[in-house]
Design an enzyme around this catalytic site. Structure first.
Site, mmCIF file in Angstrom:
data_model
loop_
_atom_site.group_PDB
_atom_site.id
_atom_site.type_symbol
_atom_site.label_atom_id
_atom_site.label_comp_id
_atom_site.label_asym_id
_atom_site.label_seq_id
_atom_site.Cartn_x
_atom_site.Cartn_y
_atom_site.Cartn_z
ATOM 1 C CG ASN A 1 52.057 33.889 47.405
ATOM 2 O OD1 ASN A 1 53.077 33.598 47.870
ATOM 3 N ND2 ASN A 1 52.061 34.594 46.060
ATOM 4 C CG ASP B 1 44.974 41.790 44.192
ATOM 5 O OD1 ASP B 1 44.839 40.377 44.189
ATOM 6 O OD2 ASP B 1 45.034 42.453 43.153
HETATM 7 P P1 ITT Z 1 46.424 35.123 46.702
HETATM 8 O O1 ITT Z 1 45.465 35.685 45.799
HETATM 9 O O2 ITT Z 1 45.978 33.631 47.199
HETATM 10 O O3 ITT Z 1 46.860 35.933 47.772
HETATM 11 P P2 ITT Z 1 48.568 35.381 44.377
HETATM 12 O O4 ITT Z 1 49.683 34.810 44.269
HETATM 13 O O5 ITT Z 1 47.420 34.955 43.399
HETATM 14 O O6 ITT Z 1 47.984 34.802 45.804
HETATM 15 P P3 ITT Z 1 47.546 38.024 43.657
HETATM 16 O O7 ITT Z 1 46.620 37.778 43.113
HETATM 17 O O8 ITT Z 1 47.904 39.326 44.616
HETATM 18 O O9 ITT Z 1 48.461 36.765 44.869
HETATM 19 O O10 ITT Z 1 48.926 38.080 42.678
HETATM 20 C C1 ITT Z 1 50.318 38.996 43.067
HETATM 21 C C2 ITT Z 1 51.056 38.347 42.071
HETATM 22 O O11 ITT Z 1 52.060 39.461 41.821
HETATM 23 C C3 ITT Z 1 51.921 37.436 42.703
HETATM 24 O O12 ITT Z 1 51.772 36.024 42.526
HETATM 25 C C4 ITT Z 1 53.472 37.718 42.192
HETATM 26 O O13 ITT Z 1 53.311 37.220 41.137
HETATM 27 C C5 ITT Z 1 53.449 39.208 41.997
HETATM 28 N N1 ITT Z 1 53.998 39.748 43.331
HETATM 29 C C6 ITT Z 1 53.346 40.447 44.337
HETATM 30 N N2 ITT Z 1 54.246 40.653 45.240
HETATM 31 C C7 ITT Z 1 55.354 40.309 44.621
HETATM 32 C C8 ITT Z 1 56.635 40.319 45.612
HETATM 33 O O14 ITT Z 1 57.037 40.957 46.519
HETATM 34 N N3 ITT Z 1 57.768 39.821 44.749
HETATM 35 C C9 ITT Z 1 57.378 39.138 43.649
HETATM 36 N N4 ITT Z 1 56.215 39.072 42.924
HETATM 37 C C10 ITT Z 1 55.415 39.669 43.616
#
Ligand code: ITT
Length: 197
Positions: A9, A68
């Site tokens: 991400n 996460d």
């Molecule tokens: P990685 O696992 O590769 O790190 P990911 O996007 O799949 O990337 P997660 O599984 O941790 O990450 O999912 C977290 C989701 O929660 C992320 O895709 C966003 O949709 C949301 N999220 C987390 N932090 C956020 C933030 O600061 N602002 C907006 N949305 C957020």
């Protein structure tokens, strides 16, 4: 020092490099050439943060961390939670369907309380550590702002009128769930001389 950040991400990488500054060089999975998705098999933020960090640690055996995170909406009993990235479907090219689904579920719902949560798992020298951050806020009716990523356009943190997507990076990083968790991790690393060398 160099730290591998087990994420695909780019929004997360951008935020975290801004927080740690020049002292620590953050290498994303793209930077180290690891292009596969890591299956998030856990049912909690801690489990998934560990799965991501450990998958990469077992291959590279270098200091590594993973985040996460997700949005927990009170009226939805904490959903989407750990499923925030896959709420409206897996592997979608843009984020809009997730936001549309959430706003539809909250249509007519008065209680708009929500919180972002971040759990960071750090693995160094075969030892595992966890750091957490939380921020409370409200889900608004219509997306506002173009900065940030994910659910930022519909989340207004308590005490503010702007959404996270209307804030610039420095403003979001002063208060966000991820910045709280990262600062705890950095304080820990700096307090352990054998780690921070
Ligand atoms: P990685 O696992 O590769 O790190 P990911 O996007 O799949 O990337 P997660 O599984 O941790 O990450 O999912 C977290 C989701 O929660 C992320 O895709 C966003 O949709 C949301 N999220 C987390 N932090 C956020 C933030 O600061 N602002 C907006 N949305 C957020």
């Amino acid at each position: 020092m160099e730290l591998i950040f087990a994420t695909h991400n780019e929004g997360k990488v951008h935020e975290i490099q801004n927080i740690v500054g020049d002292n620590i060089k953050i290498l994303s999975l793209t930077d180290i050439g690891y292009l596969e998705e890591i299956p998030e098999t856990g049912s909690t933020f801690n489990e998934n943060a560990f799965v991501k960090a450990n998958t990469i640690y077992q291959i590279y055996r270098k200091p590594i961390f993973a985040d996460d995170s997700g949005l927990e909406v009170r009226a939805l009993n904490g959903r989407p939670g750990v499923y925030s990235a896959r709420y409206a479907g897996v592997g979608l090219k843009n984020f809009e369907p997730h936001i549309v689904k959430l706003l539809n579920e909250l249509n007519g719902v008065k209680d708009r309380k929500a919180r972002f949560k971040s759990v960071i798992c750090l693995i160094i020298n075969d030892k595992t550590y966890y750091f957490e951050g939380l921020i409370n806020g409200q889900i608004i009716d219509h997306p506002r702002g173009n900065n940030g990523f994910g659910y930022d356009p519909i989340f207004v943190p308590d005490g503010y009128t702007k959404t996270f997507a209307e804030m610039d990076l420095d403003e979001k990083n002063k208060i966000s769930h991820r910045s709280q968790a990262i600062r705890k991790m950095i304080d820990f690393i700096m307090s352990e001389p054998q780690i921070s060398e």
